[in-house]
Design an enzyme around this catalytic site. Structure first.
Site, PDB file in Angstrom:
ATOM      1  N   GLY A 161       6.081   4.703   1.582  1.00 54.80           N
ATOM      2  CA  GLY A 161       6.394   3.288   1.493  1.00 54.80           C
ATOM      3  C   GLY A 161       5.133   2.455   1.662  1.00 54.80           C
ATOM      4  O   GLY A 161       4.177   2.868   2.326  1.00 54.80           O
ATOM      5  N   CYS A 162       5.118   1.259   1.061  1.00 56.58           N
ATOM      6  CA  CYS A 162       3.918   0.416   1.115  1.00 56.58           C
ATOM      7  C   CYS A 162       3.637  -0.088   2.530  1.00 56.58           C
ATOM      8  O   CYS A 162       2.486  -0.072   2.994  1.00 56.58           O
ATOM      9  CB  CYS A 162       4.044  -0.737   0.139  1.00 56.58           C
ATOM     10  SG  CYS A 162       5.567  -1.698   0.274  1.00 56.58           S
ATOM     11  N   ASN A 163       4.682  -0.527   3.224  1.00 57.96           N
ATOM     12  CA  ASN A 163       4.501  -0.944   4.617  1.00 57.96           C
ATOM     13  C   ASN A 163       4.037   0.224   5.486  1.00 57.96           C
ATOM     14  O   ASN A 163       3.175   0.072   6.358  1.00 57.96           O
ATOM     15  CB  ASN A 163       5.819  -1.483   5.189  1.00 57.96           C
ATOM     16  CG  ASN A 163       6.236  -2.793   4.574  1.00 57.96           C
ATOM     17  OD1 ASN A 163       5.441  -3.702   4.416  1.00 57.96           O
ATOM     18  ND2 ASN A 163       7.505  -2.892   4.219  1.00 57.96           N
ATOM     19  N   VAL A 164       4.616   1.375   5.231  1.00 56.51           N
ATOM     20  CA  VAL A 164       4.274   2.575   5.993  1.00 56.51           C
ATOM     21  C   VAL A 164       2.798   2.915   5.810  1.00 56.51           C
ATOM     22  O   VAL A 164       2.108   3.299   6.758  1.00 56.51           O
ATOM     23  CB  VAL A 164       5.143   3.763   5.551  1.00 56.51           C
ATOM     24  CG1 VAL A 164       4.756   5.021   6.314  1.00 56.51           C
ATOM     25  CG2 VAL A 164       6.609   3.445   5.761  1.00 56.51           C
ATOM     26  N   ALA A 166       0.277   0.870   5.174  1.00 57.83           N
ATOM     27  CA  ALA A 166      -0.553  -0.056   5.936  1.00 57.83           C
ATOM     28  C   ALA A 166      -0.538   0.263   7.430  1.00 57.83           C
ATOM     29  O   ALA A 166      -1.590   0.320   8.085  1.00 57.83           O
ATOM     30  CB  ALA A 166      -0.083  -1.493   5.708  1.00 57.83           C
TER      31      ALA A 166
END
Length: 366
Positions: A161-164, A166
């Site tokens: 995931g993109c948030n993950v 970061a």
């Protein structure tokens, strides 16, 4: 399994979900690729349409007709990219397992990221589809290696995931070095609206989002929570779902089309308080050799705009002595470094190609 090195004319790629944001970004990056050749684009309701009518910025593929997103359409390719909503790729992937076991399949959705079936069922409320190799090459592992070693022999890859991405990149060097309390992590993220996908939703139209910011997935309910904790638990050699890592994670929707700015805080351990320079050393040890993670010079802080279009995460940190905590700031483009770019990094490793091939490191400004 030995690595398979292919020549340019041999590597064919099919992209399912080609009309969405993530699928479109994969195609944009592949348009200039010297060794991967897109031969099929697929969609659902858009099947039969001309791709150029739906993704007008992708001139290289404008003439292509969107095929139905089915295992039959995807079979026979060297690489398949599944850029589908969560829960939609599992059935197609299972069919490809029967018909195309040697095809390299990249799942950009969450269906195959989690190790724990119980965690999947709790947060996604559907049947777990199994666990694939995790597509974050820079992920630190408990044995001192990085995840790219596992990706070199993978044929099924779950893109994070993109948030993950970061949060993991920001916290993992300090967790690995024992410099922060991994049981008391906090992450607040500002997210561009493209992370919510291309489907029409009233709260994402311009009249609603412009001039507004709002949290979502609050108080431990966001689906990226178990994935973040899994990454850090496994780094510590602990059970993916039952380990000690705990994070308070709050994403916030802000009026920008793409980008993530993660603000991460954690209490310093005694080791870090006694030796603050160890924090700088941990970041440099983790990322000095990484092309796509950039620890910024002292005093320079990440900006989302500086990462737009680039497959690079920008990091900076500071010690808050009064609070006894460290602050880490991470900026990245959710569609490139957070999705399509690291999918191609992972694909390159699995195909025996240069990991950095054709991936942009320069942002777009203004």
């Amino acid at each position: 399994m030995a690595r398979i090195v292919m020549h340019m004319t041999e590597i064919t790629v099919a992209v399912s979900g080609a009309t969405g944001y993530a699928g479109g970004e994969v195609l944009r990056l592949l348009a200039g690729h010297p060794q991967l050749n897109v031969t099929t684009v697929c969609g659902h309701s858009s099947a039969g349409s001309r791709l150029g009518d739906l993704q007008p910025h992708l001139r290289s593929y404008a003439h292509m007709t969107v095929q139905d997103s089915s295992a039959q359409s995807l079979a026979g390719h060297d690489v398949v990219v599944l850029a589908l909503p969560h829960g939609a790729s599992g059935a197609i992937a299972a069919e490809l397992e029967r018909t195309s076991p040697d095809t390299l399949v990249l799942d950009l959705a969450a269906d195959h990221r989690l190790v724990s079936a119980a965690a999947w069922e709790k947060f996604y409320r559907s049947e777990h589809q199994g666990t694939w190799a995790y597509g974050l090459p820079e992920l630190l592992r408990a044995d001192g290696t990085k995840q790219r070693e596992a990706l070199r022999t993978a044929r099924r890859i779950a893109v994070p995931g993109c948030n993950v991405t970061a949060v993991t990149l920001g916290f993992q060097p300090l967790v690995a070095a024992g410099l922060i309390d991994h049981t008391d992590l906090t992450a607040v993220l500002a997210n561009g609206v493209s992370g919510a996908g291309k489907a029409l939703k009233p709260h994402l139209i311009a009249a609603e989002i412009l001039g507004d910011a709002s949290p979502y997935g609050t108080a431990g309910t966001h689906r990226h929570v178990p994935e973040i904790e899994q990454n850090l638990n496994l780094l510590l050699g602990q059970d993916a779902a039952e380990g000690e890592t705990r994070i308070s994670f709050t994403p916030t929707l802000v009026p920008m089309s793409r980008g993530i700015l993660a603000t991460l805080t954690a209490p310093l351990t005694e080791a870090a308080r006694n030796d603050p320079a160890a924090i700088d050393a941990a970041f440099h040890a983790a990322y000095d050799d990484e092309r796509f993670v950039d620890l910024l010079p002292e005093g320079l802080w990440p900006h989302t705009a500086a990462t737009t279009g680039a497959n690079v995460a920008h990091l900076q940190y500071a010690i808050d002595e009064r609070a006894g905590k460290v602050l880490v700031s991470v900026a990245l483009d959710n569609l490139v470094r957070g999705t399509a770019g690291q999918a191609l990094q992972s694909a390159h490793l699995a195909l025996g190609l240069d990991e950095t091939l054709a991936l942009p490191t320069e942002g777009v400004a203004p």
